[in-house]
Design a protein around this motif. Sequence first.
Motif, PDB file in Angstrom:
ATOM      1  N   MET A 551       0.859  -1.035  -0.083  1.00  0.00           N
ATOM      2  CA  MET A 551       0.022   0.074   0.056  1.00  0.00           C
ATOM      3  C   MET A 551       0.885   1.179   0.023  1.00  0.00           C
ATOM      4  SD  MET A 551      -3.223  -0.926  -0.012  1.00  0.00           S
ATOM      5  CE  MET A 551      -2.793  -1.703  -1.509  1.00  0.00           C
ATOM      6  N   ASN A 552       0.445   2.481  -0.109  1.00  0.00           N
ATOM      7  CA  ASN A 552       1.089   3.717  -0.249  1.00  0.00           C
ATOM      8  C   ASN A 552       1.497   4.048   0.963  1.00  0.00           C
ATOM      9  OD1 ASN A 552       2.090   6.018  -1.146  1.00  0.00           O
ATOM     10  ND2 ASN A 552       0.211   6.907  -1.879  1.00  0.00           N
ATOM     11  N   VAL A 553       2.366   3.845   1.761  1.00  0.00           N
ATOM     12  CA  VAL A 553       3.004   4.155   3.213  1.00  0.00           C
ATOM     13  C   VAL A 553       3.457   5.575   3.209  1.00  0.00           C
ATOM     14  CG1 VAL A 553       3.177   1.849   3.724  1.00  0.00           C
ATOM     15  CG2 VAL A 553       5.089   3.224   2.697  1.00  0.00           C
ATOM     16  N   ASP A 554       3.515   6.291   2.272  1.00  0.00           N
ATOM     17  CA  ASP A 554       4.016   7.803   2.099  1.00  0.00           C
ATOM     18  C   ASP A 554       2.770   8.645   2.117  1.00  0.00           C
ATOM     19  OD1 ASP A 554       6.689   7.337   2.258  1.00  0.00           O
ATOM     20  OD2 ASP A 554       6.390   6.937  -0.215  1.00  0.00           O
ATOM     21  N   ALA A 555       1.672   8.191   2.490  1.00  0.00           N
ATOM     22  CA  ALA A 555       0.278   8.973   2.343  1.00  0.00           C
ATOM     23  C   ALA A 555      -0.747   8.507   3.537  1.00  0.00           C
ATOM     24  CB  ALA A 555      -0.377   8.936   0.849  1.00  0.00           C
ATOM     25  N   GLY A 556      -1.668   9.331   3.823  1.00  0.00           N
ATOM     26  CA  GLY A 556      -2.775   9.031   4.684  1.00  0.00           C
ATOM     27  C   GLY A 556      -2.584   9.773   6.080  1.00  0.00           C
ATOM     28  N   THR A 557      -3.506  10.244   6.463  1.00  0.00           N
ATOM     29  CA  THR A 557      -3.735  10.815   7.889  1.00  0.00           C
ATOM     30  C   THR A 557      -4.747  10.299   8.585  1.00  0.00           C
ATOM     31  OG1 THR A 557      -5.059  12.641   7.235  1.00  0.00           O
ATOM     32  CG2 THR A 557      -2.762  13.228   7.120  1.00  0.00           C
ATOM     33  N   LYS A 558      -5.450   9.412   8.179  1.00  0.00           N
ATOM     34  CA  LYS A 558      -6.572   8.690   8.739  1.00  0.00           C
ATOM     35  C   LYS A 558      -6.918   7.417   8.292  1.00  0.00           C
ATOM     36  CE  LYS A 558     -10.520  11.341   6.635  1.00  0.00           C
ATOM     37  NZ  LYS A 558      -9.779  12.268   5.804  1.00  0.00           N
ATOM     38  N   LEU A 559      -7.589   6.447   8.996  1.00  0.00           N
ATOM     39  CA  LEU A 559      -7.874   5.133   8.402  1.00  0.00           C
ATOM     40  C   LEU A 559      -8.454   5.051   7.099  1.00  0.00           C
ATOM     41  CD1 LEU A 559      -8.636   3.176  11.630  1.00  0.00           C
ATOM     42  CD2 LEU A 559      -6.610   2.654  10.052  1.00  0.00           C
ATOM     43  N   THR A 560      -9.534   6.176   6.730  1.00  0.00           N
ATOM     44  CA  THR A 560     -10.246   5.952   5.637  1.00  0.00           C
ATOM     45  C   THR A 560      -9.994   7.070   4.397  1.00  0.00           C
ATOM     46  OG1 THR A 560     -11.645   7.808   6.577  1.00  0.00           O
ATOM     47  CG2 THR A 560     -12.601   5.789   6.938  1.00  0.00           C
ATOM     48  N   ASP A 561      -8.363   7.361   4.525  1.00  0.00           N
ATOM     49  CA  ASP A 561      -7.879   7.961   3.470  1.00  0.00           C
ATOM     50  C   ASP A 561      -7.500   7.098   2.225  1.00  0.00           C
ATOM     51  OD1 ASP A 561      -7.823  10.511   4.320  1.00  0.00           O
ATOM     52  OD2 ASP A 561      -5.643  10.732   5.008  1.00  0.00           O
ATOM     53  N   LEU A 562      -8.238   7.346   1.118  1.00  0.00           N
ATOM     54  CA  LEU A 562      -8.061   6.409   0.176  1.00  0.00           C
ATOM     55  C   LEU A 562      -6.770   6.318  -0.630  1.00  0.00           C
ATOM     56  CD1 LEU A 562     -11.654   6.676  -1.714  1.00  0.00           C
ATOM     57  CD2 LEU A 562     -10.817   4.810  -0.314  1.00  0.00           C
ATOM     58  N   VAL A 563      -5.991   7.613  -0.535  1.00  0.00           N
ATOM     59  CA  VAL A 563      -4.769   7.791  -0.953  1.00  0.00           C
ATOM     60  C   VAL A 563      -3.931   6.772  -0.523  1.00  0.00           C
ATOM     61  CG1 VAL A 563      -3.842   9.310   0.455  1.00  0.00           C
ATOM     62  CG2 VAL A 563      -3.008   9.335  -1.616  1.00  0.00           C
ATOM     63  N   PHE A 564      -3.922   6.078   0.448  1.00  0.00           N
ATOM     64  CA  PHE A 564      -3.131   4.881   1.392  1.00  0.00           C
ATOM     65  C   PHE A 564      -3.424   3.668   0.507  1.00  0.00           C
ATOM     66  CE2 PHE A 564      -2.921   1.340   4.088  1.00  0.00           C
ATOM     67  CZ  PHE A 564      -1.580   1.384   4.497  1.00  0.00           C
ATOM     68  N   TYR A 565      -4.963   3.368   0.101  1.00  0.00           N
ATOM     69  CA  TYR A 565      -5.032   2.131  -0.409  1.00  0.00           C
ATOM     70  C   TYR A 565      -4.833   1.958  -1.845  1.00  0.00           C
ATOM     71  CZ  TYR A 565      -7.305   1.676   4.171  1.00  0.00           C
ATOM     72  OH  TYR A 565      -7.786   1.768   5.400  1.00  0.00           O
ATOM     73  N   GLN A 566      -3.559   2.472  -2.240  1.00  0.00           N
ATOM     74  CA  GLN A 566      -3.316   2.186  -3.761  1.00  0.00           C
ATOM     75  C   GLN A 566      -2.002   1.223  -3.865  1.00  0.00           C
ATOM     76  OE1 GLN A 566      -4.792   4.117  -5.907  1.00  0.00           O
ATOM     77  NE2 GLN A 566      -6.310   4.893  -4.253  1.00  0.00           N
ATOM     78  N   ARG A 567      -2.176   0.656  -4.752  1.00  0.00           N
ATOM     79  CA  ARG A 567      -1.034  -0.533  -5.158  1.00  0.00           C
ATOM     80  C   ARG A 567       0.109   0.354  -5.498  1.00  0.00           C
ATOM     81  NH1 ARG A 567      -2.538  -6.010  -5.950  1.00  0.00           N
ATOM     82  NH2 ARG A 567      -4.961  -6.189  -5.408  1.00  0.00           N
ATOM     83  N   THR A 568       1.382   0.262  -4.648  1.00  0.00           N
ATOM     84  CA  THR A 568       2.300   1.011  -4.754  1.00  0.00           C
ATOM     85  C   THR A 568       3.771   0.385  -4.766  1.00  0.00           C
ATOM     86  OG1 THR A 568       1.252   2.778  -3.390  1.00  0.00           O
ATOM     87  CG2 THR A 568       3.879   3.064  -3.702  1.00  0.00           C
ATOM     88  N   VAL A 569       4.504   0.556  -5.628  1.00  0.00           N
ATOM     89  CA  VAL A 569       5.944  -0.533  -5.692  1.00  0.00           C
ATOM     90  C   VAL A 569       6.670   0.270  -4.729  1.00  0.00           C
ATOM     91  CG1 VAL A 569       7.822  -0.711  -7.076  1.00  0.00           C
ATOM     92  CG2 VAL A 569       5.789  -0.559  -8.386  1.00  0.00           C
ATOM     93  N   PHE A 570       7.255  -0.646  -3.472  1.00  0.00           N
ATOM     94  CA  PHE A 570       8.231  -0.218  -2.852  1.00  0.00           C
ATOM     95  C   PHE A 570       9.496  -0.891  -2.911  1.00  0.00           C
ATOM     96  CE2 PHE A 570       6.967  -4.481  -1.222  1.00  0.00           C
ATOM     97  CZ  PHE A 570       8.152  -5.214  -1.042  1.00  0.00           C
ATOM     98  N   GLU A 571       9.595  -1.600  -3.715  1.00  0.00           N
ATOM     99  CA  GLU A 571      11.102  -2.056  -4.141  1.00  0.00           C
ATOM    100  C   GLU A 571      11.142  -2.804  -5.725  1.00  0.00           C
ATOM    101  OE1 GLU A 571      14.381  -3.715  -1.164  1.00  0.00           O
ATOM    102  OE2 GLU A 571      12.973  -5.351  -1.786  1.00  0.00           O
ATOM    103  N   ARG A 572      12.063  -2.577  -6.422  1.00  0.00           N
ATOM    104  CA  ARG A 572      12.139  -3.432  -7.516  1.00  0.00           C
ATOM    105  C   ARG A 572      13.498  -4.392  -7.349  1.00  0.00           C
ATOM    106  NH1 ARG A 572      10.744  -3.668 -12.680  1.00  0.00           N
ATOM    107  NH2 ARG A 572      12.157  -4.505 -14.190  1.00  0.00           N
ATOM    108  N   ARG A 573      13.068  -5.606  -7.349  1.00  0.00           N
ATOM    109  CA  ARG A 573      14.122  -6.594  -7.018  1.00  0.00           C
ATOM    110  C   ARG A 573      14.751  -7.143  -8.072  1.00  0.00           C
ATOM    111  NH1 ARG A 573      11.221  -9.927  -1.771  1.00  0.00           N
ATOM    112  NH2 ARG A 573      11.008  -8.111  -0.499  1.00  0.00           N
ATOM    113  N   VAL A 574      15.798  -7.822  -7.875  1.00  0.00           N
ATOM    114  CA  VAL A 574      16.641  -8.310  -9.131  1.00  0.00           C
ATOM    115  C   VAL A 574      16.673  -9.828  -8.939  1.00  0.00           C
ATOM    116  CG1 VAL A 574      18.974  -8.372 -10.565  1.00  0.00           C
ATOM    117  CG2 VAL A 574      17.789  -6.188  -9.621  1.00  0.00           C
ATOM    118  N   PHE A 575      16.304 -10.545  -9.864  1.00  0.00           N
ATOM    119  CA  PHE A 575      16.629 -12.125  -9.559  1.00  0.00           C
ATOM    120  C   PHE A 575      17.379 -12.395 -11.170  1.00  0.00           C
ATOM    121  CE2 PHE A 575      16.139 -16.559  -9.854  1.00  0.00           C
ATOM    122  CZ  PHE A 575      16.350 -16.883  -8.656  1.00  0.00           C
ATOM    123  N   LEU A 576      18.575 -13.072 -10.849  1.00  0.00           N
ATOM    124  CA  LEU A 576      19.278 -13.602 -12.227  1.00  0.00           C
ATOM    125  C   LEU A 576      19.252 -15.245 -12.023  1.00  0.00           C
ATOM    126  CD1 LEU A 576      22.451 -11.294 -12.106  1.00  0.00           C
ATOM    127  CD2 LEU A 576      20.417 -10.844 -13.303  1.00  0.00           C
TER     128      LEU A 576
END
Length: 601
Positions: A551-576
Amino acid sequence: MKIKRLAYLALVSTSFLTTACNKDFLNQVPDDRITIEQVFARRRYSEEYLANIYSTIPNEAYRNTSPWEGCSDDADITYDRPGSGYDTYPINLGNWSAASGYMDTWAKYYRGIRSASYFMQHIDENKEIKELPNGQDLIDKYKAEARFLRAFFYYGLLRQYGPVILLGDTPIAGDLEPSDAEMQKPRSSYDECVNYIVSELDLAATKLPKHFTEQADADYGRATAATCKAIKSRVLLLAASPQFNGNTDYAGFSNIDGKQLISSTFDKEKWKRAADAARDVITGFNFSLYRKNDATGKYDPYLSCRDVFLDPWNSEVIFARTTNNLKDWERSTSPRLANGYAAVAVTQQLVDEFEMQNGKGIRETGSGYMETGFSTAATKYTTAGTYNMYVNREPRFYVNVSYNGSLWINTSEGNKVIETFFTGNTGKKGSWDFPRTGYIARKNIHPNSNPRISQYIARPFILVRYAEILLNYVEALNEYAPGDPDIAKYLNEIRNRAGLPEVTPGLGQSEMRAKIRHERRVELALESLRYFDTRRWKIAEQTDGGNFYGMNVDAGTKLTDLVFYQRTVFERRVFLKSYYLFPIPQSEMDRDRNLVQNPGW
């Protein structure tokens, strides 16, 4: 289990030193040291030596002792950042090499192997034990325990590094020069390693109690015949899987003398061996899936799936570590409102894997899944006002995941709502102690534990349980004999325990394979198995690389803030492709000129 580690066990002989003042002074052996001869002359010292070998079993309940969760597609470690000292951060970003030393178990396991072999070689010298009425039986049991431990350590090496060096029963002398021929050994082939480990486990099982219930309470946690057979199931399942069964990527993987280390020819019979090994555990030891009723006497799937880890030595436990660091796991996975670190985060990928209460996947027609809005009424597991993504999910979702708006598991101080939005009580603002995905791992936390007052409920840490064996069996059977009625029978035992509808018997092999792999991921989530499953299935290039979501952990000031409930990339991993096996540490390569490195390293 009264297995203690010697505070200081010095396996040395007496030094004959002299001084001009008192030639006898330096000839004395300090009181806190004993000779190796004394170790195998006294029962207490021999038992403590064996206990010390047991301590080599990884203590992986806590996140920083193992990368298997943080390097899987199920989880993330918040503290994985530059300079943190946690190996999963550079591994996930592809910043590592054979010289990095990350998760180096090579030397540790070989020390355990040498100690086990040394114990087996010398325990017969213990006259104090032999003079007991059951002395020889006790020695045979101790020797079998050491044999099991040696096989277990080889298995640990095998699943991490692939083919390893088999040393045999005679320990290499500890005073050899690095250039000595005994120190310059090549790797054995993968099949040789598997057959050796299996034969050792079978042999150990003949001299061990059948089940932990046949042991004294103080011996719970020691090896049993059931433990041997369960590890055998793991070994043979690994050997039958695509990574090591017909994998042409390893066609050129050979020793210096040209000996091929992994066969690239597929052998269907390996699946049969794996199925037979799992079935032996199912039919021979009277294990059963743990089930629990609620306060009204009604069966409760949530309590059953949760408390299998909390109720010590229940019907599902096969092998467990009695001394462990579960209290550190509990604090690490508790939210900040409970004085926890919220450091082990669950990925959105894992959240999406859990089914709905009606047994349908979130993307299936008729599942009822909603990714918008908030609930208007409470359910058995959620409160009114919960984001609909988390409503009406299967019970195991609530066992495994703490989400934004969920109640904390410990209610001794009232109901506490977990807030992982930006300014929430466990959010990112102003603290390192937050989950980067907005979700926290919840599995294996006791509801009576409270990090705020340093209260933790001691219990065994389960290493192998019966549900895994059932999943081993149905997977292997589906590959060897698709359509066998046992496949649906035992898969449905697990689903029934979880309160879910049964899988329809008679599905095609590929469809059943997908069902089995899904069930394995959900049932065994956060149990350090997913990392190895994606590799042995040869799917890690798809599952372990690329964008990872929360979820978008960089947003939201209350439980019902929809901006938090957005699928958000937190890391791009590498697998070889090379990451399917760990590199043998460069220091070992430098010492052994006959040792070849794993492909790609």
